[in-house]
Design a protein around this motif. Structure first.
Motif, PDB file in Angstrom:
ATOM      1  N   CYS A  27      11.937 -13.910   4.393  1.00  0.00           N
ATOM      2  CA  CYS A  27      10.536 -14.260   4.662  1.00  0.00           C
ATOM      3  C   CYS A  27      10.194 -15.563   3.953  1.00  0.00           C
ATOM      4  O   CYS A  27      10.148 -15.615   2.717  1.00  0.00           O
ATOM      5  CB  CYS A  27       9.610 -13.145   4.176  1.00  0.00           C
ATOM      6  N   PRO A  28       9.940 -16.646   4.703  1.00  0.00           N
ATOM      7  CA  PRO A  28       9.571 -17.919   4.077  1.00  0.00           C
ATOM      8  C   PRO A  28       8.318 -17.828   3.212  1.00  0.00           C
ATOM      9  O   PRO A  28       8.191 -18.559   2.233  1.00  0.00           O
ATOM     10  CB  PRO A  28       9.372 -18.852   5.275  1.00  0.00           C
ATOM     11  N   LEU A  29       7.383 -16.936   3.576  1.00  0.00           N
ATOM     12  CA  LEU A  29       6.170 -16.809   2.772  1.00  0.00           C
ATOM     13  C   LEU A  29       6.486 -16.206   1.407  1.00  0.00           C
ATOM     14  O   LEU A  29       5.956 -16.653   0.380  1.00  0.00           O
ATOM     15  CB  LEU A  29       5.144 -15.958   3.512  1.00  0.00           C
ATOM     16  N   GLU A 239       8.154  -6.137   9.119  1.00  0.00           N
ATOM     17  CA  GLU A 239       8.530  -4.750   8.843  1.00  0.00           C
ATOM     18  C   GLU A 239       9.099  -4.571   7.442  1.00  0.00           C
ATOM     19  O   GLU A 239       9.216  -3.449   6.953  1.00  0.00           O
ATOM     20  CB  GLU A 239       9.511  -4.227   9.896  1.00  0.00           C
ATOM     21  N   ALA A 240       9.464  -5.661   6.789  1.00  0.00           N
ATOM     22  CA  ALA A 240       9.969  -5.575   5.421  1.00  0.00           C
ATOM     23  C   ALA A 240       8.860  -5.646   4.383  1.00  0.00           C
ATOM     24  O   ALA A 240       9.121  -5.619   3.188  1.00  0.00           O
ATOM     25  CB  ALA A 240      10.986  -6.691   5.164  1.00  0.00           C
ATOM     26  N   CYS A 241       7.616  -5.719   4.828  1.00  0.00           N
ATOM     27  CA  CYS A 241       6.513  -5.915   3.897  1.00  0.00           C
ATOM     28  C   CYS A 241       6.401  -4.799   2.857  1.00  0.00           C
ATOM     29  O   CYS A 241       6.033  -5.044   1.712  1.00  0.00           O
ATOM     30  CB  CYS A 241       5.186  -6.015   4.649  1.00  0.00           C
ATOM     31  N   LEU A 247       3.221  -7.993  -1.767  1.00  0.00           N
ATOM     32  CA  LEU A 247       2.426  -7.302  -0.763  1.00  0.00           C
ATOM     33  C   LEU A 247       0.931  -7.434  -1.037  1.00  0.00           C
ATOM     34  O   LEU A 247       0.127  -7.636  -0.123  1.00  0.00           O
ATOM     35  CB  LEU A 247       2.835  -5.823  -0.731  1.00  0.00           C
ATOM     36  N   ARG A 248       0.542  -7.352  -2.310  1.00  0.00           N
ATOM     37  CA  ARG A 248      -0.892  -7.347  -2.654  1.00  0.00           C
ATOM     38  C   ARG A 248      -1.577  -8.675  -2.353  1.00  0.00           C
ATOM     39  O   ARG A 248      -2.793  -8.723  -2.175  1.00  0.00           O
ATOM     40  CB  ARG A 248      -1.074  -6.997  -4.127  1.00  0.00           C
ATOM     41  N   ILE A 249      -0.828  -9.770  -2.343  1.00  0.00           N
ATOM     42  CA  ILE A 249      -1.454 -11.080  -2.169  1.00  0.00           C
ATOM     43  C   ILE A 249      -1.111 -11.722  -0.833  1.00  0.00           C
ATOM     44  O   ILE A 249      -1.514 -12.854  -0.579  1.00  0.00           O
ATOM     45  CB  ILE A 249      -1.051 -12.033  -3.313  1.00  0.00           C
ATOM     46  N   CYS A 250      -0.383 -11.011   0.018  1.00  0.00           N
ATOM     47  CA  CYS A 250       0.120 -11.616   1.249  1.00  0.00           C
ATOM     48  C   CYS A 250      -0.875 -11.421   2.389  1.00  0.00           C
ATOM     49  O   CYS A 250      -1.140 -10.286   2.800  1.00  0.00           O
ATOM     50  CB  CYS A 250       1.467 -11.002   1.616  1.00  0.00           C
ATOM     51  N   PRO A 251      -1.416 -12.482   2.948  1.00  0.00           N
ATOM     52  CA  PRO A 251      -2.356 -12.338   4.066  1.00  0.00           C
ATOM     53  C   PRO A 251      -1.696 -11.778   5.317  1.00  0.00           C
ATOM     54  O   PRO A 251      -2.340 -11.080   6.094  1.00  0.00           O
ATOM     55  CB  PRO A 251      -2.868 -13.771   4.291  1.00  0.00           C
ATOM     56  N   ALA A 252      -0.412 -12.057   5.506  1.00  0.00           N
ATOM     57  CA  ALA A 252       0.285 -11.527   6.680  1.00  0.00           C
ATOM     58  C   ALA A 252       0.384 -10.010   6.611  1.00  0.00           C
ATOM     59  O   ALA A 252       0.274  -9.318   7.618  1.00  0.00           O
ATOM     60  CB  ALA A 252       1.678 -12.145   6.787  1.00  0.00           C
ATOM     61  N   ALA A 253       0.592  -9.465   5.425  1.00  0.00           N
ATOM     62  CA  ALA A 253       0.674  -8.005   5.277  1.00  0.00           C
ATOM     63  C   ALA A 253      -0.644  -7.354   5.599  1.00  0.00           C
ATOM     64  O   ALA A 253      -0.708  -6.270   6.189  1.00  0.00           O
ATOM     65  CB  ALA A 253       1.113  -7.655   3.863  1.00  0.00           C
ATOM     66  N   ARG A 254      -1.746  -8.013   5.251  1.00  0.00           N
ATOM     67  CA  ARG A 254      -3.064  -7.450   5.558  1.00  0.00           C
ATOM     68  C   ARG A 254      -3.349  -7.422   7.058  1.00  0.00           C
ATOM     69  O   ARG A 254      -4.158  -6.622   7.535  1.00  0.00           O
ATOM     70  CB  ARG A 254      -4.154  -8.232   4.818  1.00  0.00           C
ATOM     71  N   ARG A 255      -2.657  -8.309   7.803  1.00  0.00           N
ATOM     72  CA  ARG A 255      -2.841  -8.340   9.257  1.00  0.00           C
ATOM     73  C   ARG A 255      -1.914  -7.375   9.985  1.00  0.00           C
ATOM     74  O   ARG A 255      -1.994  -7.225  11.185  1.00  0.00           O
ATOM     75  CB  ARG A 255      -2.590  -9.760   9.794  1.00  0.00           C
ATOM     76  N   ARG A 256      -1.015  -6.734   9.230  1.00  0.00           N
ATOM     77  CA  ARG A 256      -0.026  -5.865   9.857  1.00  0.00           C
ATOM     78  C   ARG A 256      -0.720  -4.647  10.478  1.00  0.00           C
ATOM     79  O   ARG A 256      -1.537  -4.007   9.837  1.00  0.00           O
ATOM     80  CB  ARG A 256       0.994  -5.407   8.803  1.00  0.00           C
ATOM     81  N   PRO A 257      -0.349  -4.284  11.711  1.00  0.00           N
ATOM     82  CA  PRO A 257      -0.978  -3.122  12.335  1.00  0.00           C
ATOM     83  C   PRO A 257      -0.571  -1.837  11.618  1.00  0.00           C
ATOM     84  O   PRO A 257       0.526  -1.734  11.083  1.00  0.00           O
ATOM     85  CB  PRO A 257      -0.438  -3.149  13.777  1.00  0.00           C
ATOM     86  N   GLU A 258      -1.498  -0.868  11.591  1.00  0.00           N
ATOM     87  CA  GLU A 258      -1.212   0.395  10.938  1.00  0.00           C
ATOM     88  C   GLU A 258      -0.245   1.222  11.795  1.00  0.00           C
ATOM     89  O   GLU A 258      -0.212   1.101  13.003  1.00  0.00           O
ATOM     90  CB  GLU A 258      -2.507   1.187  10.753  1.00  0.00           C
ATOM     91  N   GLY A 259       0.515   2.142  11.073  1.00  0.00           N
ATOM     92  CA  GLY A 259       1.383   3.065  11.784  1.00  0.00           C
ATOM     93  C   GLY A 259       2.743   2.512  12.017  1.00  0.00           C
ATOM     94  O   GLY A 259       3.100   1.430  11.675  1.00  0.00           O
TER      95      GLY A 259
END
Length: 259
Positions: A27-29, A239-241, A247-259
């Motif tokens: 993950c580049p981020l 999917e590796a988030c 994880l706590r500071i990653c904006p991409a993780a916050r956009r991840r769909p639930e489930g």
């Protein structure tokens, strides 16, 4: 006479290790957080598999340095493992004791065939560095041995693998770095690379031609150039988030769909 003005220091070259390459490919981020913003120490957390690997590397390093099976009995080896055991990251005593049990089995199995019997140890747990022009290539090698015919063997220990193929060895990112480093430090020598899967008590060895090794080195150069040129740092594997330190500071993780 006034003092001569100080010449500005040359910019420090970026350093790339197997871990840094692997972080970017995952993950580049996460790479940006870890290596460009310097947040590894702040957000990294201990993991059981990291502690297990560190414990095994310490005891196998001591085993190789102190003379192998001739100098260290099975009980000595087990005592060394327990005295240098790392407990960080385990969530319960039961989990830690199960990991220690597995580690005991792995070091006893390692000692039985005496991995170092045919090769003279040249390096163990050694950090090597090579200047690749735009960047420095670095890596800590588990072991480099010299076989009776003069061929060098780069040996990497893996504690998590239960299966192992030649394709696994050829594709291993760490071994690509280690081979490039060893060929630079020992020019003209024949080199082979091996993985010893401690859990499965299995060792697989491959040899690359000089041209294949040169292709590997160019691939590393291209990857380093890609990383240095990346200005977007887009997340690559959402999917590796769940296992990411950031994880706590990653904006991409916050956009991840639930489930």
């Amino acid at each position: 006479m006034p003092p001569s003005p100080r010449r500005p220091a040359a910019p420090k070259k970026p350093s790339f290790s197997p871990t840094r390459f692997a972080t970017y490919l995952r993950c580049p981020l996460a790479h940006r957080f870890a290596y460009l913003e310097g947040l590894r120490g702040r957000f990294s957390r201990p993991r059981p598999q990291t502690s297990l690997g560190a414990s095994l590397h310490r005891v196998l390093d001591a085993y190789q340095r102190e003379g192998g099976a001739e100098a260290m009995s099975e009980q000595d080896l087990l005592s060394r493992l327990e005295s240098t055991w790392a407990s960080a990251g385990y969530t319960s005593r039961e989990q830690e004791q199960e990991s220690l049990r597995q580690a005991r089995e792995m070091v006893v199995s390692f000692r039985a065939p005496d991995e170092g019997r045919r090769a003279t140890t040249l390096l163990t747990e050694k950090m090597l560095k090579v200047d690749r022009g735009p960047y420095l290539l670095t890596g800590r090698l588990d072991r480099v041995g010299e076989l009776p015919g003069g061929e060098l063997e780069i040996l990497d220990y893996k504690s998590g693998r239960s299966t192992l193929t030649e394709e696994d060895v050829l594709g291993d990112l760490g071994l690509k770095v280690y081979e490039t480093l060893v060929r630079a430090h020992y020019p003209g020598r024949e080199v082979r690379v091996s993985i010893h899967a401690l859990r499965a008590s299995l060792k697989v060895t491959v040899r690359r031609s000089e041209e294949e090794s040169a292709q590997v080195a160019r691939w590393l150069d291209d990857l380093a150039a890609e990383i240095l040129a990346d200005e977007t740092h887009e997340p690559r594997v959402l999917e590796a988030c769940a296992d990411c330190d950031f994880l706590r500071i990653c904006p991409a993780a916050r956009r991840r769909p639930e489930g």
